[in-house]
Design an enzyme around this catalytic site. Structure first.
Site, mmCIF file in Angstrom:
data_model
loop_
_atom_site.group_PDB
_atom_site.id
_atom_site.type_symbol
_atom_site.label_atom_id
_atom_site.label_comp_id
_atom_site.label_asym_id
_atom_site.label_seq_id
_atom_site.Cartn_x
_atom_site.Cartn_y
_atom_site.Cartn_z
ATOM 1 N N THR A 1 -1.681 -2.392 5.731
ATOM 2 C CA THR A 1 -0.690 -1.636 6.492
ATOM 3 C C THR A 1 -1.104 -0.181 6.622
ATOM 4 O OG1 THR A 1 1.024 -3.096 5.640
ATOM 5 C CG2 THR A 1 1.758 -1.041 6.632
ATOM 6 N N TYR B 1 -7.079 -8.626 -4.196
ATOM 7 C CA TYR B 1 -6.324 -8.768 -2.955
ATOM 8 C C TYR B 1 -6.818 -10.015 -2.235
ATOM 9 C CZ TYR B 1 -4.196 -7.088 1.461
ATOM 10 O OH TYR B 1 -3.447 -6.938 2.605
ATOM 11 N N LYS C 1 -2.852 -10.234 -5.959
ATOM 12 C CA LYS C 1 -1.952 -10.132 -4.797
ATOM 13 C C LYS C 1 -2.227 -11.334 -3.913
ATOM 14 C CE LYS C 1 -0.870 -6.837 -1.045
ATOM 15 N NZ LYS C 1 -1.219 -7.587 0.189
#
Length: 300
Positions: free
Chosen positions: A47, A135, A163
């Site tokens: 993001t 991630y 994550k």
């Protein structure tokens, strides 16, 4: 709240068309997250457009974060890069500037093997010497972590969390149990994919890595705390209020929607980095309606 637990808010990184970070605008977004009481900030995640920014601008973003909210809220810095030496340099920058943790995705053009990803993570973890979160973002990186690779990585000294994307069959409890069975005690399992947050947290996930919390931290925190408290009914109610926004995220991609949200919230009129285009004008009205429904429901 331990690092990599609770609500981690991922803001956009406002920048001009040439990729120069608007540090004043970024500081405003970070202040809002900290004031709302989020558990951490995920700086320079997907993001936050990390892949579109130079090392110099990523460093400026980290400097801004640490001077604005450092010591008030943990800051987890995304350090993904195509080359291992570049990711190592970014990890070293984050450590030097006072970041609390790192987030690393296996960014690639050539498809990577498990051994290549392991060596990449080991090198970056060693360079950063900070708690690091793996991630797993196959939708972007085209690499999916196997349970065996996660187990190997979790034995590296500074790798402390995972994550995860939303499970294909929606069985959070089974996936969390399988991950905890092969990782050390205290290894944190969290999820991205905002529309699955309520179910993930209710099922026992340690954290929510949230896109929407980057601009709506107070509303996201109410959902987080309800789910953490085991109040499934309240979590479901708040999640339902978010539903129109989740629908927009799925249709257009949360990255594009966030820039329209920032504008509608009066936080700044920023454009996503090209070649990404903003939302079609016809969709902006739907974003406004989603915000109005959310505000009315969550603030009641």
């Amino acid at each position: 709240m331990p690092l990599f637990h609770g609500l981690s808010a991922f803001p956009i990184t406002p920048a001009d068309p040439s990729g120069v970070v608007d540090t004043a605008a970024l500081a405003t977004l970070l202040d809002r997250i900290q004031a709302a009481g989020a558990d951490s900030i995920g700086l320079l995640g997907s993001t936050g457009a990390y892949a579109f920014l130079s090392r110099q601008e990523r460093r400026r973003a980290v400097e801004t974060a640490m001077s604005t909210v450092g010591g008030k809220i943990p800051v987890i810095v995304g350090v993904g890069a195509l080359r291992t030496d570049e990711a190592q340099a970014l990890a070293s920058d984050a450590r030097e500037l006072g970041a609390d943790g790192l987030l690393l995705a296996p960014v690639s053009y050539t498809p990577l093997t498990d051994d290549e990803v392991y060596e990449h993570f080991a090198a970056v973890a060693d360079a950063g010497q900070l708690p690091l979160c793996i991630y797993n973002n196959p939708g972007t990186t085209k690499f999916t972590f196997s349970i065996e690779l996660i187990a190997r990585l979790s034995r590296l000294g500074t790798v402390k969390a995972m994550k995860m994307p939303l499970p294909a069959k929606g069985d959070f409890a089974a996936e969390i149990a399988s991950l905890r069975a092969v990782t050390p005690d205290g290894f944190a399992v969290g999820y991205s994919g905002d529309w699955g947050a309520a179910d993930a947290l209710t099922a026992g996930a340690d954290g929510w890595y949230s896109v929407v919390a980057g601009l709506l931290p107070a509303e996201a925190l109410k959902l987080t705390r309800a789910a953490q408290a085991g109040d499934a009914a309240e979590a479901a109610r708040i999640d339902e209020a978010f539903a129109p926004l989740w629908a927009l995220f799925k249709e257009f991609g949360s990255f594009r929607v966030m820039y329209s949200l920032a504008d509608l919230l009066g936080l700044g009129r920023f454009a996503p980095p090209r070649p990404v285009l903003g939302l079609p004008e016809a969709a902006r009205g739907r974003v406004r309606e989603a915000l109005e429904k959310l505000g009315a429901a969550v603030c009641r």
